[in-house]
Design an enzyme around this catalytic site. Structure first.
Site, short mmCIF file in Angstrom:
data_model
loop_
_atom_site.label_atom_id
_atom_site.label_comp_id
_atom_site.label_asym_id
_atom_site.label_seq_id
_atom_site.Cartn_x
_atom_site.Cartn_y
_atom_site.Cartn_z
N LYS A 233 0.83 -1.21 0.00
CA LYS A 233 0.00 0.00 0.00
C LYS A 233 0.86 1.26 0.00
O LYS A 233 0.52 2.26 -0.64
CB LYS A 233 -0.93 0.00 1.22
CG LYS A 233 -1.84 1.25 1.31
CD LYS A 233 -2.73 1.40 0.08
CE LYS A 233 -3.55 2.69 0.10
NZ LYS A 233 -4.58 2.72 1.13
N LYS A 301 -0.13 11.73 5.52
CA LYS A 301 0.28 10.68 6.46
C LYS A 301 0.92 9.50 5.73
O LYS A 301 1.96 8.98 6.13
CB LYS A 301 -0.94 10.24 7.26
CG LYS A 301 -0.70 9.09 8.24
CD LYS A 301 -1.11 7.74 7.65
CE LYS A 301 -2.59 7.66 7.36
NZ LYS A 301 -3.01 6.31 6.84
#
Length: 356
Positions: A233, A301
């Site tokens: 990811k 983030k």
């Protein structure tokens, strides 16, 4: 209710490890399936093999109770798809109205995490960051304190790979079956149930959760042991951010020359420059419409995750580092709540083209 057959893009196998020093083929099913040859007279290379399709046997959906923790932009439509697939879904969210929305769709609302996970066969978390997952798992009112032994824990959140590995170990010690399974596809993919899901964990646990994954995703791949899903990811978010940044530059460039931008993006989308980023984000940039499907503050983030992981692995990501700074600048300018296509605002400002 008869459980629908999974999509042919479901992949049931994957590498057993992710290591910078591993020199073996990371996709072992390539050796067991024959690539489609090019047509006669074609000089094109063979197409890669289609992922292996495994059809779960029986109808396990009817007996599974799912606790779904985190009903935000992505979590709520995913939970609704699980309800539509026939699961008994109990949802918890810090904002109770989201759990009420799930109840209106046929699920049920839990007042606490403990209430949601009690007796659940599968526990799903979909929360913003590593500390959030840790708190939900290990808190006094958390999953470990109240889940039944033998339950499967699927974390659809995007968090640090090292944290995912650490929390998976704690979950196993408590008798749970952990799978880190971050998703890609944004809000449209969550609504339509066609997310790409990269999964880390044990093969047997992955196989047992087939019906759950098939209810929310289309391309579902076991990529390695615990933590591997988060590593993949991170690479996904690196590529998406880079594509968004370059698309923004292309739009500013085209507009500077007075080109008909709708037509330009249409023809670019039909060639090698075409991408899902262009298809989903190009019009948002042309319209300056950045209602969030995936917020910039979350992508900020994620870029922190990938840059830290790259540094730890000794890998240079010069383009990624640059786009990470552009994302950070956009957030610091107060635009963290925009869709990540809102990176366009900084690219436009750097060229002195913004209208504000």
């Amino acid at each position: 209710m008869e459980h629908p057959a999974p999509d042919p893009c479901r992949c049931a196998t994957g590498p057993t490890a992710l290591s910078p020093s591993d020199t073996t083929d990371p996709w072992p099913w390539n050796t067991s399936r024959t690539a489609r040859p090019p047509s006669t007279g074609s000089t094109a290379p063979p197409r890669p093999p289609e992922p292996h399709h495994r059809r779960p046997e029986g109808n396990p959906t009817m007996s599974k109770t799912i606790a779904f923790i985190g009903l935000g932009i992505m979590g709520l439509p995913m939970a609704k798809n699980l309800v539509a697939a026939g699961f008994d879904v109990r949802g918890f969210n810090r904002t109770p109205a989201k759990a009420d929305a799930l109840a209106e769709a046929g699920g049920s609302a839990a007042a606490t995490i403990a209430e949601a996970v009690a007796g659940a066969d599968v526990i799903i978390t979909m929360v913003p960051d590593s500390p959030d997952v840790e708190a939900v798992l290990t808190g006094d009112d958390g999953i470990l304190a109240h889940a039944s032994a033998g339950a499967t824990w699927i974390d659809f959140s995007t968090i640090r790979p090292d944290v995912a590995t650490e929390l998976a170990a704690k979950a196993k010690e408590a008798g749970l079956k952990p799978l880190d399974a971050p998703v890609s596809g944004g809000e449209p993919g969550a609504i339509d149930g066609v997310l790409s899901i990269m999964v880390g964990g044990d093969q047997a646990d992955f196989d047992a959760a087939a019906d759950v994954f098939d209810a929310v995703g289309k391309t579902i791949v076991l990529v390695g042991p615990s933590g591997a899903g988060q590593t993949v990811k991170a690479a996904n978010q690196l590529m998406v951010a880079g594509n968004i940044g370059l698309l923004a530059e292309a739009v500013v460039f085209l507009e500077a020359y007075g080109v008909e931008t709708n037509a330009a993006l249409q023809v670019l989308g039909g060639g090698l420059a075409g991408s899902k980023v262009l298809d989903q984000k190009g019009q948002k940039m042309l319209d300056r419409s950045f209602d969030p499907g995936f917020r910039l503050e979350l992508h900020h983030k994620d870029m922190g995750i990938v840059t830290a992981a790259a540094r730890e692995a000794g890998v240079a990501i010069p383009l990624g580092a640059t786009v990470a700074q552009l994302v950070a600048a956009t957030v610091q300018q107060g635009n963290g709540g925009l869709d990540h296509s809102g990176l366009f605002t900084v690219i436009e400002a750097l060229s002195g083209k913004n209208e504000n």
